[in-house]
Design a protein around this motif. Sequence first.
Motif, PDB file in Angstrom:
ATOM      1  N   MET A 136      21.028  39.455  25.363  1.00 23.56           N
ATOM      2  CA  MET A 136      20.158  38.568  26.362  1.00 23.56           C
ATOM      3  C   MET A 136      19.857  39.346  27.639  1.00 23.56           C
ATOM      4  O   MET A 136      20.855  39.786  28.489  1.00 23.56           O
ATOM      5  CB  MET A 136      20.597  37.287  26.469  1.00 23.56           C
ATOM      6  N   GLY A 137      18.619  39.425  28.022  1.00 20.14           N
ATOM      7  CA  GLY A 137      18.296  40.082  29.306  1.00 20.14           C
ATOM      8  C   GLY A 137      17.744  41.512  29.050  1.00 20.14           C
ATOM      9  O   GLY A 137      17.521  42.080  27.803  1.00 20.14           O
ATOM     10  N   VAL A 138      17.802  42.397  30.035  1.00 20.58           N
ATOM     11  CA  VAL A 138      17.522  43.836  29.818  1.00 20.58           C
ATOM     12  C   VAL A 138      18.108  44.489  30.620  1.00 20.58           C
ATOM     13  O   VAL A 138      18.858  43.955  31.605  1.00 20.58           O
ATOM     14  CB  VAL A 138      15.764  44.270  30.102  1.00 20.58           C
ATOM     15  N   ALA A 139      18.344  45.844  30.456  1.00 23.60           N
ATOM     16  CA  ALA A 139      19.137  46.664  31.401  1.00 23.60           C
ATOM     17  C   ALA A 139      18.820  46.399  32.888  1.00 23.60           C
ATOM     18  O   ALA A 139      17.557  46.582  33.273  1.00 23.60           O
ATOM     19  CB  ALA A 139      19.162  48.207  31.240  1.00 23.60           C
ATOM     20  N   GLY A 140      19.873  46.045  33.680  1.00 30.69           N
ATOM     21  CA  GLY A 140      19.392  45.536  35.275  1.00 30.69           C
ATOM     22  C   GLY A 140      19.418  44.025  35.321  1.00 30.69           C
ATOM     23  O   GLY A 140      19.581  43.460  36.219  1.00 30.69           O
ATOM     24  N   TYR A 141      19.184  43.475  34.126  1.00 30.22           N
ATOM     25  CA  TYR A 141      19.091  41.919  34.241  1.00 30.22           C
ATOM     26  C   TYR A 141      19.579  41.222  33.018  1.00 30.22           C
ATOM     27  O   TYR A 141      19.217  40.629  32.329  1.00 30.22           O
ATOM     28  CB  TYR A 141      17.593  41.475  34.217  1.00 30.22           C
ATOM     29  N   TYR A 142      20.925  41.656  32.739  1.00 29.06           N
ATOM     30  CA  TYR A 142      21.710  40.978  31.648  1.00 29.06           C
ATOM     31  C   TYR A 142      22.078  39.561  31.967  1.00 29.06           C
ATOM     32  O   TYR A 142      22.475  39.499  33.086  1.00 29.06           O
ATOM     33  CB  TYR A 142      22.955  41.833  31.340  1.00 29.06           C
ATOM     34  N   THR A 143      21.854  38.642  31.028  1.00 25.85           N
ATOM     35  CA  THR A 143      22.209  37.259  31.621  1.00 25.85           C
ATOM     36  C   THR A 143      23.488  36.963  31.425  1.00 25.85           C
ATOM     37  O   THR A 143      24.041  36.165  32.480  1.00 25.85           O
ATOM     38  CB  THR A 143      21.223  36.297  30.358  1.00 25.85           C
TER      39      THR A 143
END
Length: 351
Positions: free
Chosen positions: A282-289
Amino acid sequence: MDSLTQAVLGAGIQGALLGRYQGRKALLYGGLLATLPDLDVLMRYPDPVSLMTYHRGFSHSVFVLTALAAVLAWLVRKKWPRAPYSAGRLFLTLFLVLVTHPVLDAFTVYGTQLFWPLPLIPESWSAVYIIDPLFTVPLAAAVLGAAVVGCTLRTRRVLAAVLVFCAAYLGVSLAGRWHAEQQVAQALREQGVQTTALLATPMPLNTLLWRAIAKDGEGHYYEAVSGWFDRDPPEMLRLPLHLPQADALKGVALHERLRWFTNDWLRYDALDDTLVVTDLRMGVAGYYTFRFVMAERDADGIWHAVTPRRWPSGRGGWPQMQLLLARIFNSGTPLPLADWAEYATQFRAVP
């Protein structure tokens, strides 16, 4: 899925099937009943890993909800034996209102224990984002129209038509996931990379742009972006999993539960004397939840498991959303993978 979507889905189902007899009350009953499985969020857990992995558990089980639908149908017939609809129609309505909640949740990547208490890996079909306007808005509009006009024959037909559209949309979304995974797998094969696991998930608020993660079996994973309208190969970023760091958590029950719940899509980062475990789904690299502190290192350099706690994680903002929206229709303006790589260095992972 979000609570609004679950509520209008339940309202739409009950309105279509029982609106003729219950009128506008069918919308209210269905909306309230459809949110019932999420009452498990009121339960208290001692740590965020338990909270995450026990959510969507027993209250989302098709076995539990089928039994609940049968009990509710029996109670309603006992209370109103002369109701103008059959017991079978009532049970079918309650069953669909309740069971479509966890089924819809299973279309997201989070993980839903549809078959609790069987110890199966939670269902994670990863076909829609947790908030999807194209799914929710038509359904909400149809329910609102039925609430204003009443559950007439015409509005019931509209509700039924929108429900069919929603089912078709989910099918198309599954096709979108398959397409993204095929595109990324092909691109990796052309680079000589053989994947051991691959998972595509929709980017926020749409099913046109997909993020994919792939393991290479050598301790690394790839972050990739692929869209329906792409003319160029998926852009990719190779990052380390830091699997040796997992040895510090060997035999720790909560770590094993997290591995089970996420199907082992985990990354490990030693940030100074803190071991952070990240759910990559969940999220993307830099913004993992979801990121959790699960161990700490003492003065002698020995790791000790601790009660998990959340590690801060960013969610991005409007600038990131603008990039995402631009990327949907123009693969010539890719997402800023350079920024992702820069973020990766912020883990300050210890070799």
